[in-house]
Every structure is written in C-alpha cells, then in structure tokens.
Motif scaffolding. Structure first.
Motif, short mmCIF file in Angstrom:
data_model
loop_
_atom_site.label_atom_id
_atom_site.label_comp_id
_atom_site.label_asym_id
_atom_site.label_seq_id
_atom_site.Cartn_x
_atom_site.Cartn_y
_atom_site.Cartn_z
N THR A 34 0.84 -1.40 -0.04
CA THR A 34 -0.22 -0.06 0.46
C THR A 34 0.68 1.39 0.59
N PRO A 35 0.46 2.01 -0.59
CA PRO A 35 1.43 3.17 -0.66
C PRO A 35 0.89 4.43 0.42
N VAL A 36 2.11 4.69 1.10
CA VAL A 36 2.12 6.15 2.04
C VAL A 36 2.48 6.95 1.51
N LYS A 37 1.77 8.20 2.01
CA LYS A 37 2.85 9.49 1.81
C LYS A 37 3.23 10.38 3.33
N LEU A 38 4.25 10.78 3.68
CA LEU A 38 4.65 10.99 4.55
C LEU A 38 5.40 12.80 4.80
N LEU A 52 6.82 8.00 11.05
CA LEU A 52 6.29 6.70 11.12
C LEU A 52 5.45 6.01 11.82
N VAL A 53 6.97 5.86 13.06
CA VAL A 53 6.16 5.03 14.48
C VAL A 53 6.58 5.50 15.48
N ARG A 54 6.10 5.54 17.20
CA ARG A 54 6.79 6.46 17.66
C ARG A 54 5.92 4.92 19.17
N VAL A 75 3.52 -1.94 15.57
CA VAL A 75 3.91 -1.67 14.41
C VAL A 75 3.52 -3.34 13.06
N LYS A 76 2.44 -2.91 12.35
CA LYS A 76 1.79 -3.86 11.41
C LYS A 76 2.21 -3.46 10.67
N HIS A 77 3.65 -3.04 9.89
CA HIS A 77 3.99 -2.81 8.64
C HIS A 77 5.33 -2.88 8.52
N GLU A 78 6.59 -3.40 7.49
CA GLU A 78 7.29 -2.78 7.17
C GLU A 78 7.18 -2.08 5.76
N TYR A 79 8.46 -1.17 5.98
CA TYR A 79 8.61 -0.18 4.23
C TYR A 79 9.67 -0.48 3.61
N PHE A 80 9.55 -0.47 2.04
CA PHE A 80 10.22 0.25 1.43
C PHE A 80 10.43 1.17 0.91
N SER A 94 9.85 0.37 20.52
CA SER A 94 11.43 0.53 21.22
C SER A 94 11.83 1.78 20.91
N THR A 95 11.87 1.86 19.66
CA THR A 95 12.32 2.77 19.24
C THR A 95 11.91 3.64 18.10
N ALA A 96 11.87 4.92 17.56
CA ALA A 96 10.86 5.70 16.74
C ALA A 96 11.17 5.82 15.81
N ILE A 97 10.86 6.07 14.36
CA ILE A 97 11.19 6.27 13.27
C ILE A 97 10.35 7.36 12.85
#
Lengths: 188, 188
Positions: free
Chosen positions: A28-32, A38-40, A45-50, A92-95
C-alpha cells in the motif's frame, strides 16, 4: 525501467512479471511529510516499509534525553521497528521522516503470506536479513575497535550519498560520537 | 527426547520424522579439542556449525593485538564466519574452541539445497536470521548508550549460564570493557 522493488528482489531471485505483480499487489502506498512520525515509541507496528523516495531514521531516546540513531533509510532500503513488527510487541524505537517520503507498506500477514506462496520471496527475506546481520556486525566491531575518525571515514566511504544529505547531529548519534567531534570531522 | 537440532528448528516450524531425518542426513559430525581453531583468519569458510556440546567464540585481533569478541556459541547455538560463508570470501574473523566441542557441520551447498527442497527450512533460516539481527541491534544500542556496568548486568541477565563458564577476559572483549573493569564487576 524496472520497478525499484522488483530490482531489489531480483538482486536475489529473478521474478516473472506475474510474480512481481502479485507481490506488488500486497503493498500500500504511504506519503508522509518531512518531520512526521512513521512509528512512535509504544506503537504496535503492523507494517514494514520499502522506501520509494525520501529519507528516514529510527532512533531511541534515553532518560537523559540523549538520542541513539539505529538506522537510516533512503530510496530502495527497507525500514521498520523490526522487533515490534516480528514479535507483535510495542515499539521501543521511533521512526521519523527526515524528508518528504513516499513508501510502500507491507503488513506482517501479507509478508508471511507472500513468503508461504512464493519460495523466492521467503528466500529474498532470508538473504536480506543475513546481509543486514553481517553489516550490523561490522558496525558493532567498528564501534568497539574504531576511533571516531575511523567510524566517520567508514560511513562516508560506505554511504557517499548520505553524509551530505542527513543532518550532522543524526550522523553523530548513529556513529556514537559527540556533535563537536562530528563537526570537526566534517571540516577536515 | 527430541534431537536438539530438531527442537531448535521446531521452535519455528514443526517437522515430520521424514523431514527431520532428511535434514539431519546433510550434516557431518565434527569433534574438536579445547583451544583448537575452527576457523582461522583468511580461511575459506565452507560450513556453518550447530553446537551439540561445548563452547566457542569468534573474534578478531586488531593491529595492536587487541581482541574483540563478536560472538559466543554454546549448546543449540549456530556459529560460523557468516560473511565469508555467505559471500565465499576469506574469513576476517577467527573461531576457537573454549572447551572440547561436538558440532554438526552443514555445507553452503547443502544449506541452499535444504532451503530449496523444504520451505520450512528456508523459513527457519529467515526467522533465525531476523531474531539474530534484533539481538545484535540491542547489543549495539547498549554498547553506545549503556555503561560498562549496565552492559555486564545485561549479559548476566541474558546469559546466566555463560558468565561463569567463559573466561572473564573474553567477556570483557565481548562487552568492550577493560579487564580491570570486568574484574571489578565480577567482585560485586
């Protein structure tokens, strides 16, 4: 021109057009925007991202406010909070996004499904993870045995496209050196 | 009682008796005496090893003679010079036996063959590698952000069966602390 995700997978296993279309249909495309999260910490965390476009970093903050940068990601790299993603535990880490980002998100369920349906995808995951492990071992070794100067030079050599793209303060927290030291190293 | 290798694989994927017998038939037993080398720097590394009995460590020595311990391995752990094994390049780290060892050796070709023949084995490799990556990330983080005391306490907590089995000097070179510091920490 081949899709960047296809190029990345095909560095390990060649795919037919049908196989790649099937794989891509699960993303699924994601724009930020720049500076968005992306993660707090504490998130599930339900996804990994390319990464198709942009630059991100994963980091933790200790109780004195000091940050440590685990990882950067730019075009054609993968990023997630891997432990939380694999074990379904809170992050435990943020992105965060260091630039405007375009990503492709893959859910844990679809990742497992693709791996079951397509041996080539499972093999790609195994090889990718092994290469990541080897790179991380080298980084650990350099962190223990290398001087700040050696760590910086190695970073510049390994990622020549990154050291002028990413703020110095994040590179300092990635290399485990102070901001003063990193500024001195940049001046040289 | 189940074979320790079977138990290890089945933590990820259940196997039939036939599947496990097929997997096991690709492994070769290796016996080594305490202090002997499993891998020397510069070797080509054709096997990875599952530990049935004993204790090993992988390490590098820098040009001042200082050692850094990458990894320990005891019963039911895997060990190899992973980069050399995967990429067919000469070993840049050495592996030595800290005790008499009984190992099971698997060649690169057989590893790839098993992964192709049996999806469950490829999946086991992917999961194992991912978990290793996550553990290594934590170690890196602790190396950067943790004090010598925190690193030692974490090691004792994580590996309660190891810290009295392995010579202190190697634990020091694993944690990146001096021998004096490690002795002080043991006394507490």
């Amino acid at each position: 021109m081949s899709h960047p995700l296809r190029t990345h997978i095909e560095a390990v296993s060649k795919l037919t057009d049908e196989e790649f279309d099937h794989i891509l249909s699960h993303f699924t495309p994601v724009k930020l925007k720049k500076h968005s999260s992306l993660v707090r910490e504490g998130d599930l965390v339900k996804h990994e991202y390319f990464v198709l476009k942009g630059c991100l970093r994963s980091y933790i903050t200790d109780n004195t406010g000091k940050e440590f940068t685990y990882q950067f990601a730019v075009e054609t790299w993968w990023i997630s909070e891997r432990e939380a993603f694999m074990k379904h535990t809170p992050a435990s880490t943020a992105i965060e996004c260091l630039e405007d980002c375009q990503l492709l998100a893959l859910s844990y369920e679809d990742r497992e499904k693709l791996g079951r349906e397509l041996w080539k995808y499972e093999h790609y995951l195994a090889v990718k993870s092994n290469m990541g492990y080897v790179a991380l071992q080298k980084r650990l070794q350099l962190m223990i045995m290398g001087s700040a100067k050696e760590r910086f030079e190695n970073f510049v050599h390994q990622y020549p496209h990154l050291y002028n793209r990413i703020p110095k303060t994040h590179i300092a927290s990635y290399l485990g050196v102070s901001r003063e030291t990193i500024s001195r190293l940049y001046r040289k």
